[in-house]
Design a protein around this motif. Sequence first.
Motif, PDB file in Angstrom:
ATOM      1  N   ASP A 130      28.432  72.247  59.110  1.00  0.00           N
ATOM      2  CA  ASP A 130      29.153  71.412  57.979  1.00  0.00           C
ATOM      3  C   ASP A 130      30.116  71.968  57.526  1.00  0.00           C
ATOM      4  OD1 ASP A 130      29.301  69.504  56.568  1.00  0.00           O
ATOM      5  OD2 ASP A 130      27.178  69.390  55.064  1.00  0.00           O
ATOM      6  N   PRO A 131      31.469  71.292  57.813  1.00  0.00           N
ATOM      7  CA  PRO A 131      32.352  71.400  58.232  1.00  0.00           C
ATOM      8  C   PRO A 131      33.151  71.409  56.032  1.00  0.00           C
ATOM      9  CG  PRO A 131      32.467  69.730  59.283  1.00  0.00           C
ATOM     10  CD  PRO A 131      31.537  69.952  59.319  1.00  0.00           C
ATOM     11  N   VAL A 133      15.888  76.617  58.556  1.00  0.00           N
ATOM     12  CA  VAL A 133      16.771  75.356  59.233  1.00  0.00           C
ATOM     13  C   VAL A 133      18.185  74.858  58.331  1.00  0.00           C
ATOM     14  CG1 VAL A 133      16.467  73.111  60.414  1.00  0.00           C
ATOM     15  CG2 VAL A 133      14.587  75.402  60.487  1.00  0.00           C
ATOM     16  N   ALA A 134      17.412  74.473  56.943  1.00  0.00           N
ATOM     17  CA  ALA A 134      18.751  74.223  56.215  1.00  0.00           C
ATOM     18  C   ALA A 134      19.170  74.795  55.806  1.00  0.00           C
ATOM     19  CB  ALA A 134      17.905  74.102  54.867  1.00  0.00           C
ATOM     20  N   CYS A 135      19.748  76.493  56.151  1.00  0.00           N
ATOM     21  CA  CYS A 135      20.997  77.583  56.350  1.00  0.00           C
ATOM     22  C   CYS A 135      21.877  77.760  57.268  1.00  0.00           C
ATOM     23  CB  CYS A 135      20.505  78.690  55.828  1.00  0.00           C
ATOM     24  SG  CYS A 135      21.398  80.201  56.032  1.00  0.00           S
ATOM     25  N   LEU A 136      21.107  76.668  58.921  1.00  0.00           N
ATOM     26  CA  LEU A 136      22.254  76.766  59.674  1.00  0.00           C
ATOM     27  C   LEU A 136      22.911  75.611  59.991  1.00  0.00           C
ATOM     28  CD1 LEU A 136      19.582  78.565  62.161  1.00  0.00           C
ATOM     29  CD2 LEU A 136      21.224  79.723  61.002  1.00  0.00           C
ATOM     30  N   ARG A 137      21.722  74.547  59.412  1.00  0.00           N
ATOM     31  CA  ARG A 137      22.860  72.985  58.803  1.00  0.00           C
ATOM     32  C   ARG A 137      23.585  73.064  57.782  1.00  0.00           C
ATOM     33  NH1 ARG A 137      17.515  68.731  60.267  1.00  0.00           N
ATOM     34  NH2 ARG A 137      17.078  69.336  61.685  1.00  0.00           N
ATOM     35  N   MET A 138      23.327  73.530  57.303  1.00  0.00           N
ATOM     36  CA  MET A 138      24.948  74.123  56.443  1.00  0.00           C
ATOM     37  C   MET A 138      25.964  74.581  56.727  1.00  0.00           C
ATOM     38  SD  MET A 138      22.104  74.678  52.156  1.00  0.00           S
ATOM     39  CE  MET A 138      23.297  73.894  51.047  1.00  0.00           C
ATOM     40  N   LEU A 139      25.565  75.502  57.887  1.00  0.00           N
ATOM     41  CA  LEU A 139      26.530  76.712  57.881  1.00  0.00           C
ATOM     42  C   LEU A 139      27.550  75.953  59.143  1.00  0.00           C
ATOM     43  CD1 LEU A 139      25.021  80.344  57.894  1.00  0.00           C
ATOM     44  CD2 LEU A 139      26.307  79.202  56.092  1.00  0.00           C
ATOM     45  N   LEU A 160      42.290  70.953  47.792  1.00  0.00           N
ATOM     46  CA  LEU A 160      41.344  71.896  48.814  1.00  0.00           C
ATOM     47  C   LEU A 160      40.148  71.258  49.165  1.00  0.00           C
ATOM     48  CD1 LEU A 160      42.587  74.687  47.084  1.00  0.00           C
ATOM     49  CD2 LEU A 160      42.959  74.285  49.611  1.00  0.00           C
ATOM     50  N   LEU A 161      39.320  70.067  47.803  1.00  0.00           N
ATOM     51  CA  LEU A 161      38.175  69.957  47.755  1.00  0.00           C
ATOM     52  C   LEU A 161      37.731  68.233  48.382  1.00  0.00           C
ATOM     53  CD1 LEU A 161      36.393  70.796  44.627  1.00  0.00           C
ATOM     54  CD2 LEU A 161      35.965  71.406  46.855  1.00  0.00           C
ATOM     55  N   ALA A 162      39.189  67.786  48.656  1.00  0.00           N
ATOM     56  CA  ALA A 162      39.161  66.079  49.146  1.00  0.00           C
ATOM     57  C   ALA A 162      38.833  65.905  50.845  1.00  0.00           C
ATOM     58  CB  ALA A 162      39.949  65.305  48.442  1.00  0.00           C
ATOM     59  N   PRO A 163      37.969  65.365  51.583  1.00  0.00           N
ATOM     60  CA  PRO A 163      37.585  65.501  52.631  1.00  0.00           C
ATOM     61  C   PRO A 163      39.020  64.802  53.495  1.00  0.00           C
ATOM     62  CG  PRO A 163      36.374  63.669  51.844  1.00  0.00           C
ATOM     63  CD  PRO A 163      37.175  64.361  50.626  1.00  0.00           C
ATOM     64  N   HIS A 164      39.102  65.436  55.082  1.00  0.00           N
ATOM     65  CA  HIS A 164      39.759  65.083  55.351  1.00  0.00           C
ATOM     66  C   HIS A 164      40.058  65.169  57.058  1.00  0.00           C
ATOM     67  CE1 HIS A 164      42.821  66.522  52.102  1.00  0.00           C
ATOM     68  NE2 HIS A 164      42.243  67.665  52.380  1.00  0.00           N
ATOM     69  N   GLY A 165      39.711  63.741  57.837  1.00  0.00           N
ATOM     70  CA  GLY A 165      39.532  63.665  59.138  1.00  0.00           C
ATOM     71  C   GLY A 165      38.182  63.436  59.498  1.00  0.00           C
ATOM     72  N   ALA A 166      37.819  64.114  60.297  1.00  0.00           N
ATOM     73  CA  ALA A 166      37.143  64.208  60.614  1.00  0.00           C
ATOM     74  C   ALA A 166      35.621  63.672  59.942  1.00  0.00           C
ATOM     75  CB  ALA A 166      36.090  65.207  61.411  1.00  0.00           C
ATOM     76  N   GLU A 167      35.613  64.855  58.589  1.00  0.00           N
ATOM     77  CA  GLU A 167      35.247  64.225  57.146  1.00  0.00           C
ATOM     78  C   GLU A 167      34.940  62.847  56.404  1.00  0.00           C
ATOM     79  OE1 GLU A 167      37.251  67.028  57.481  1.00  0.00           O
ATOM     80  OE2 GLU A 167      35.558  68.811  57.841  1.00  0.00           O
ATOM     81  N   LEU A 168      36.608  62.730  56.636  1.00  0.00           N
ATOM     82  CA  LEU A 168      36.463  60.446  56.151  1.00  0.00           C
ATOM     83  C   LEU A 168      35.624  59.627  57.922  1.00  0.00           C
ATOM     84  CD1 LEU A 168      40.057  60.455  54.816  1.00  0.00           C
ATOM     85  CD2 LEU A 168      38.051  60.766  53.680  1.00  0.00           C
ATOM     86  N   ARG A 169      35.868  60.466  58.770  1.00  0.00           N
ATOM     87  CA  ARG A 169      35.222  59.641  59.736  1.00  0.00           C
ATOM     88  C   ARG A 169      33.822  59.538  59.546  1.00  0.00           C
ATOM     89  NH1 ARG A 169      39.325  61.765  63.142  1.00  0.00           N
ATOM     90  NH2 ARG A 169      38.142  63.240  64.059  1.00  0.00           N
ATOM     91  N   HIS A 170      33.432  60.483  59.262  1.00  0.00           N
ATOM     92  CA  HIS A 170      31.985  61.075  59.538  1.00  0.00           C
ATOM     93  C   HIS A 170      31.722  60.168  58.151  1.00  0.00           C
ATOM     94  CE1 HIS A 170      28.143  62.809  58.578  1.00  0.00           C
ATOM     95  NE2 HIS A 170      28.095  62.666  57.484  1.00  0.00           N
ATOM     96  N   ARG A 228      27.465  66.792  55.022  1.00  0.00           N
ATOM     97  CA  ARG A 228      26.255  66.538  56.165  1.00  0.00           C
ATOM     98  C   ARG A 228      25.376  67.380  56.190  1.00  0.00           C
ATOM     99  NH1 ARG A 228      30.084  67.853  61.472  1.00  0.00           N
ATOM    100  NH2 ARG A 228      31.933  66.017  60.729  1.00  0.00           N
ATOM    101  N   THR A 229      24.566  67.313  55.462  1.00  0.00           N
ATOM    102  CA  THR A 229      23.047  67.908  54.939  1.00  0.00           C
ATOM    103  C   THR A 229      23.629  68.088  53.548  1.00  0.00           C
ATOM    104  OG1 THR A 229      24.745  70.666  54.953  1.00  0.00           O
ATOM    105  CG2 THR A 229      23.371  69.811  56.573  1.00  0.00           C
TER     106      THR A 229
END
Length: 431
Positions: free
Chosen positions: A111-112, A103-109, A206-216, A88-89
């Motif tokens: 990020d699921p 600001v990038a640090c806080l946004r990256m943290l 472990l790395l493939a996106p799931h659920g909410a990440e896929l919707r995003h 997301r960032t």
Amino acid sequence: MHVTRIERIERIKGAALAGARGLALSLLSLAGSLVLFVTSVVSIVCVVVGVGLFTTPPLLRLVRSHADVRRTLAARWCGVTIPRAAYRTRPGDRLPAPFGQPVACLRMLRDPATWRSLRWLLADMTAGFATALLPAALVAYPIEGYALAAGLWRVFDGGVWWYGFVPVGGQATALAAAVLATLIAVVAYYAAEPMLRVHFTLTRRLLAPHGAELRHRVEELARTRHDAVDASAAELRRIERDLHDGAQARLVAMGMNLGTVDALMESDPATARALLARARADSVRALEELRELVRGIYPPVLAERGLSDAVRALALRMPVPVEPRTELPGRPEAAVESAAYFATSEALTNAAKHAAATHVRLQLTHQYGVLRIDVTDDGRGGADPEGSGLRGIARRLDAFDGTLTVNSPAGGPTSVTMEIPCSLLPPGSVA
């Protein structure tokens, strides 16, 4: 099913290659993932005291690059496709200094996908290390058994050397070790490659996106598609306007002049010749405008010579000296080439028009499945990431899951980094 001699040789080669690759992966898992996990965790803990706000973003960028390397190896070595993370960032998040990193640090943290990558690091340095080392051990361990049978046991004369569960103390037990080594070699023959695939399957899980990440991800794709459609419509309007106001007007005027020439050919030859000269000049200008229009849609040098030569030609046309360095072992697809070319053109134009630069460095590389373009100038800095030029580049890259990172402190220098995930066609292929 009958297996030919050639197929057996290929399978032996495949098993040996899987062992070598497993050894490389085990070192990468143990050293790379362990170091990145420990340093990332320490940096995140240090966010509370402020230091981590500046150290965490570059470390998380390394984590993403480390994960991208594993994705590339999975596809290249075992044909396992691991989708790219729907972050997301973006690195740097296109924010101006000095607030960009915190600001990038806080946004990256928040990020699921960031935490999923960190969980993968933890698993990769443990279970990933074991699943990568196993095929390497299966391939290498029989060598020791055969060496013992060949006489290595004599080096330990008077003692006992354990090979697996066989205590080797003489020639008879050394031959037993060779029998065990043969059994292990047979297992490696059939299982080394599938076990290497297990390592990459674990990585994908472990790395493939799931659920909410896929919707995003779906939402982001819908947005970028909408932007791409808007950009295409705007480009069509520009082409129509250029044709109407340029080449079309000249062609209409040329037609009218030729009609007048036809009427004056007998009565006023001098005026007819003057009109013919004007019509000839209009045709030359119309042809030049059409060529400029075509160059703006898809430059001929890009189609004929590829991105590297097109970027070099672009550098020569810039009003400031540009030092191009291109290292591409092949060609991206045509759409990626076009996006990269025009993004580079916009970045160079910005450096020439707005940065008051006297020298620009341009570097074009492709590593780990990512086309990277770096444009660095020695201008006054202070570039606005939300300006129309940089925002247009970002929209162009978004259509290909690309990223734009701008670092432009006041006083300069300005560094613009563009990255597009893509594969390269072999040299000589038509993009």
